[in-house]
Design an enzyme around this catalytic site. Structure first.
Site, PDB file in Angstrom:
ATOM      1  CD  GLU A 144     -12.717   2.716  -1.626  1.00 16.86           C
ATOM      2  OE1 GLU A 144     -11.991   1.712  -1.465  1.00 16.86           O
ATOM      3  OE2 GLU A 144     -12.866   3.580  -0.768  1.00 16.86           O
ATOM      4  CG  ASP A 195      -4.119  -1.993  -1.134  1.00 18.68           C
ATOM      5  OD1 ASP A 195      -5.146  -1.949  -1.833  1.00 18.68           O
ATOM      6  OD2 ASP A 195      -4.138  -2.151   0.105  1.00 18.68           O
ATOM      7  CG  HIS A 196      -5.978   1.676  -0.122  1.00 13.90           C
ATOM      8  ND1 HIS A 196      -7.227   2.227  -0.290  1.00 13.90           N
ATOM      9  CD2 HIS A 196      -6.176   0.495   0.498  1.00 13.90           C
ATOM     10  CE1 HIS A 196      -8.140   1.410   0.217  1.00 13.90           C
ATOM     11  NE2 HIS A 196      -7.538   0.348   0.688  1.00 13.90           N
ATOM     12  CB  SER A 205      -0.908   0.027   1.228  1.00 16.79           C
ATOM     13  OG  SER A 205      -0.135   0.298   2.384  1.00 16.79           O
ATOM     14  CB  THR A 226      -6.018  -5.115  10.320  1.00 13.44           C
ATOM     15  OG1 THR A 226      -6.064  -3.853   9.642  1.00 13.44           O
ATOM     16  CG2 THR A 226      -5.982  -4.907  11.813  1.00 13.44           C
ATOM     17  CG  ASP A 266      -8.523   5.077  -2.294  1.00  9.82           C
ATOM     18  OD1 ASP A 266      -9.552   5.711  -2.590  1.00  9.82           O
ATOM     19  OD2 ASP A 266      -8.274   4.661  -1.147  1.00  9.82           O
TER      20      ASP A 266
HETATM   21  O1  G3H Z   1      -6.554  -2.568   1.053  1.00  7.40           O
HETATM   22  C1  G3H Z   1      -6.332  -3.289   2.030  1.00  7.40           C
HETATM   23  C2  G3H Z   1      -7.406  -3.865   2.809  1.00  7.40           C
HETATM   24  O2  G3H Z   1      -8.601  -3.244   2.600  1.00  7.40           O
HETATM   25  C3  G3H Z   1      -7.057  -4.333   4.179  1.00  7.40           C
HETATM   26  O3  G3H Z   1      -7.980  -3.967   5.176  1.00  7.40           O
HETATM   27  O4  G3H Z   1      -6.451  -4.144   7.102  1.00  7.40           O
HETATM   28  O5  G3H Z   1      -8.892  -3.985   7.440  1.00  7.40           O
HETATM   29  O6  G3H Z   1      -7.903  -6.055   6.456  1.00  7.40           O
HETATM   30  P1  G3H Z   1      -7.792  -4.577   6.630  1.00  7.40           P
HETATM   31 ZN    ZN Z   2      -8.365  -1.289   1.602  1.00  4.87          ZN
END
Ligand code: G3H
Ligand code: ZN
Length: 275
Positions: free
Chosen positions: A131, A79-80, A46, A225, A101
């Protein structure tokens, strides 16, 4: 095995696990867990994790090397990403799958910027996830927020993105796996949209909820997470067991083993092999 591409990986599985890594050991554990599960996997980096390391290149190089050496197909995914420049940098170093994002922007600006990035990503031969913006004035993964089906269909059509992150009841960074997903909405979105659906914040979803979401049509399951929780619990346990340990390998090895085991278990849930 050569670095995998997202369309082939998605086509080969009922759904694919996408796991975030911050440290090298977690990236190694994700690949090891996927190999143990005999499943393809998405290794996600990310923008936040890149900021922690102070730049994209070292973590991207490690992920790409791990993917190329894996015995299962591995996609490396940005990611993101909220900045266009980071998407361009990722493409330049060989990452062919990105999430742009712009969901924090208003809908018109999100659409315009996402469409422009999608054109650039496709010109480079890449795959792009996006998104839809802040529904009802809240972040798309805030409690109570839901994606509107017609709005999502218009967004996908106008931007040309390859996948869409949708709000169906999950939230980012949950420590408890207690989120309740709207499976009816997932099924409606899957029927209405011509692209794969992505579930963010899947750490907050229990195994049965993940299985239900996949059965309803969710195709990419993002988990971050929860792996941090597993890693930290294992490391904490090891340091409590051996308070004199100073060589990081003494506590990183059990952490890596624990994460690999959990990735294996979750991939069985996501692919349906664990059922
Ligand atoms: O883009 C990454 C995910 O949406 C991870 O989310 O850390 O709540 O599992 P999380
Ligand atoms: Zn995410």
């Amino acid at each position: 095995m050569p670095l995998a591409d997202m369309p082939e990986l998605l086509a080969a599985h009922r759904a694919v696990g996408a796991f975030n890594f911050i440290t090298l050991e977690v990236a190694e554990a994700i690949v090891a867990g996927a190999e143990a599960a005999s499943s393809g996997v998405i290794l996600q980096l990310s923008q936040n994790a890149i900021a922690f390391h102070g730049g994209l290149a070292p973590a991207a190089a490690a992920a790409l090397h791990l993917a190329e050496g894996a015995r299962v197909p591995v996609v490396v995914h940005l990611d993101h990403a909220t900045e266009e420049a980071l998407v361009d940098e990722a493409l330049a170093v060989g990452i062919r799958s990105v999430m742009f994002d712009a969901a924090h922007l208003d809908d018109a600006e999100n659409l315009e910027r996402t469409a422009a990035v999608a054109t650039r990503v496709h010109a480079a031969g890449g795959w792009i996830e996006a998104e839809l913006g802040e529904i009802g004035g809240k972040g798309a993964h805030s409690p109570g927020v839901r994606t509107d089906v017609a709005e999502a269909a218009r967004f996908v059509d106008a931007t040309g993105v390859d996948a869409l992150a949708v709000a169906v009841g999950s939230e980012h960074a949950m420590r408890e796996r207690s989120a309740r997903l709207d499976e009816h909405l997932i099924a409606e979105l899957a029927a209405a949209l011509p692209v794969p659906l992505v579930l963010h914040g899947s750490s907050g979803v229990a195994d049965a909820g993940i299985d239900g979401a996949v059965r309803a049509g969710m195709r990419k399951i993002n988990i971050g997470t929860h792996l941090n929780t597993v890693l930290t619990a294992a490391v904490r346990g090891e340091l409590e067991r051996d308070p004199d340990a100073i060589d990081p390998r003494r506590w990183l090895a059990p952490g890596r083993t624990a994460v690999a085991g959990e990735v294996h278990r979750l991939l069985d849930v996501i692919t349906g092999r664990g059922a």
